[in-house]
Design a protein around this motif. Structure first.
Motif, short mmCIF file in Angstrom:
data_model
loop_
_atom_site.label_atom_id
_atom_site.label_comp_id
_atom_site.label_asym_id
_atom_site.label_seq_id
_atom_site.Cartn_x
_atom_site.Cartn_y
_atom_site.Cartn_z
N VAL A 105 13.58 -4.66 5.95
CA VAL A 105 14.25 -4.48 4.31
C VAL A 105 12.94 -4.78 3.50
O VAL A 105 12.10 -5.71 3.57
CB VAL A 105 15.10 -5.81 4.03
N GLU A 240 31.11 -5.70 5.23
CA GLU A 240 30.74 -5.76 4.02
C GLU A 240 29.63 -7.07 3.95
O GLU A 240 28.47 -6.88 3.46
CB GLU A 240 31.55 -5.80 2.71
N ASP A 243 26.63 -6.66 6.31
CA ASP A 243 25.56 -5.75 5.93
C ASP A 243 24.86 -6.41 4.59
O ASP A 243 23.67 -6.65 4.48
CB ASP A 243 26.16 -4.43 5.37
N ARG A 244 25.66 -7.28 3.59
CA ARG A 244 25.01 -7.69 2.59
C ARG A 244 24.28 -9.05 2.72
O ARG A 244 23.32 -9.18 2.17
CB ARG A 244 26.16 -7.94 1.51
N TYR A 245 24.45 -9.82 3.78
CA TYR A 245 23.93 -11.22 3.77
C TYR A 245 23.25 -11.17 5.30
O TYR A 245 22.69 -12.28 5.48
CB TYR A 245 24.94 -12.17 3.80
N SER A 304 16.78 -10.62 2.79
CA SER A 304 17.86 -9.49 2.71
C SER A 304 18.62 -9.67 1.44
O SER A 304 19.20 -8.54 0.95
CB SER A 304 18.51 -9.26 4.22
N THR A 305 19.32 -11.02 1.54
CA THR A 305 20.29 -11.04 0.41
C THR A 305 19.75 -10.75 -0.86
O THR A 305 20.42 -10.15 -1.57
CB THR A 305 20.74 -12.65 0.83
N SER A 307 17.25 -8.97 -1.87
CA SER A 307 16.86 -7.75 -2.11
C SER A 307 18.12 -7.09 -2.31
O SER A 307 17.94 -6.09 -3.25
CB SER A 307 16.53 -7.14 -0.66
N TYR A 308 19.32 -7.29 -1.82
CA TYR A 308 20.54 -6.61 -2.11
C TYR A 308 20.77 -6.96 -3.45
O TYR A 308 21.19 -5.96 -4.54
CB TYR A 308 21.76 -7.06 -1.22
N TYR A 309 20.84 -8.15 -4.03
CA TYR A 309 21.17 -8.53 -5.43
C TYR A 309 20.36 -7.85 -6.35
O TYR A 309 20.47 -7.81 -7.64
CB TYR A 309 21.41 -10.12 -5.48
N ASN A 311 18.79 -5.18 -6.26
CA ASN A 311 19.23 -3.86 -6.53
C ASN A 311 20.26 -3.68 -7.06
O ASN A 311 20.89 -2.54 -7.10
CB ASN A 311 19.10 -3.00 -4.92
N HIS A 312 21.21 -4.74 -7.41
CA HIS A 312 22.54 -4.29 -7.87
C HIS A 312 22.79 -5.55 -8.90
O HIS A 312 23.48 -6.49 -8.69
CB HIS A 312 23.62 -4.63 -6.70
#
Ligand SMILES: [Zn+2]
Length: 321
Positions: A105, A240, A243-245, A304-305, A307-309, A311-312
């Motif tokens: 990631v 979901e 994947d997200r966390y 990872s978490t 990183s997701y936020y 990008n959102h």
């Protein structure tokens, strides 16, 4: 115990007053390890480790010197000292220098908003504090009863801080669009952590017969994290959230802490081969290694978490979560 050590040294000096070499002095002061039976009662914890205990020396400097000798605490000290340095370097690198991620990631923490950096730093500081507290305790257990007891409490305090500091960022991201849920779960964790701190500072908690209670209390505090995770899964579904966390890293972290605590409380492998693991590979060292693995797993989960936020950014307005 302390008087015994001094008597031993002075006897040697009387027999050959001026001919005691520096090396001999060093050996008599720092290298004279003692068996389990000769330890003071307050230091007796694991009868399956039978030899190579440091004598009580009432000197912080002598305690530090024993870091470089082989005894029951040597690898307890170095596993968490090097682990602390590793966590600090990993975090500083991630925050200020460049992308540093153990898995695939990609994340650039240095470019993230302050709140994300704060969450990441909270985790890293709490993990490093835990490892540093543990290292300090293991270095100075041979100083005196009062020092060992106090630092033992600091060690337990560090473990509690680590659990709290690891949980709060995940609650923050888990309920990113639900401030009240963040507040409620954070309050629950802080109250639970405060209770653990209170129990950790009681003298009763240090007794040998509480050996199994100690890791159990920390496991229970850690397992409290399952409740918000189940809550998030019930809101968004397993796939979901997985994947997200990076739930697999979170599961790995839980496994590391629980399995490590199990090894520690059962005193494996030394219970099967008493006296054979006095210096290397005894249960406490294995527990320390699993704590390091658990922290690294949590690092992976958190990056990872974040990183997701990152990008959102407009995730709440879009009502995605
Ligand atoms: Zn330890």
């Amino acid at each position: 115990m302390s008087n015994g050590i001094h008597r031993h040294t002075s006897n040697k000096q009387c027999s050959s007053p001026n001919k005691v070499s520096l090396e001999e002095k060093s050996k008599s002061l720092y290298s004279k390890m003692i068996p389990f039976d000769l330890q003071p009662i307050w230091l007796k914890d694991n009868e399956f480790l039978q030899t190579n205990y440091r004598p009580i020396n009432n000197s912080y400097w002598k305690c530090i010197k024993t870091m470089f000798l082989l005894h029951t605490e040597t690898f307890n000290i170095w596993t968490h000292l090097l682990g602390c340095v590793f966590v600090c370097l990993l975090t500083l690198s991630a925050l200020y220098i460049h992308t540093f991620k153990l898995s695939d990631v990609k994340i650039q923490l240095s470019s993230l908003p302050t709140i994300d950096k704060a969450m990441f730093s909270l985790f890293a500081i709490s993990a490093a504090s835990c490892l540093l507290g543990s290292t300090t305790f293991h270095i100075f257990t041979c100083h005196s009863e009062s020092t060992a007891k106090f630092l033992n409490k600091i060690d337990y305090l560090g473990t509690t801080v680590c659990i709290i500091g690891s949980s709060l960022p995940l609650i923050y991201y888990g309920f990113f669009c639900h401030p009240w849920l963040i507040f409620i779960y954070c309050t629950v964790f802080l109250v639970g952590g405060g209770l653990c701190c209170y129990i950790s500072f009681s003298d009763t908690f240090r007794r040998r017969d509480y050996r199994k209670v100690r890791p159990t209390m920390f496991i229970l505090l850690g397992l409290t994290g399952i409740i918000p995770i189940c809550h998030i899964i019930s809101m968004r579904g397993f796939t979901e959230v997985f994947d997200r966390y990076a739930l697999h890293w979170l599961c790995m972290m839980a496994f590391c802490y629980i399995f490590g605590a199990f090894i520690y409380s059962m005193r494996i492998p030394e219970r099967f081969f008493p006296g054979k693991f006095d210096i290397f590979a005894h249960s406490h060292q294995i527990f320390h290694m699993f704590v390091i693995f658990g922290i690294i797993s949590h690092y992976e989960c958190l990056t990872s978490t974040v990183s997701y936020y990152s990008n959102h950014q407009s995730i709440c307005q879009a009502n995605v979560f």
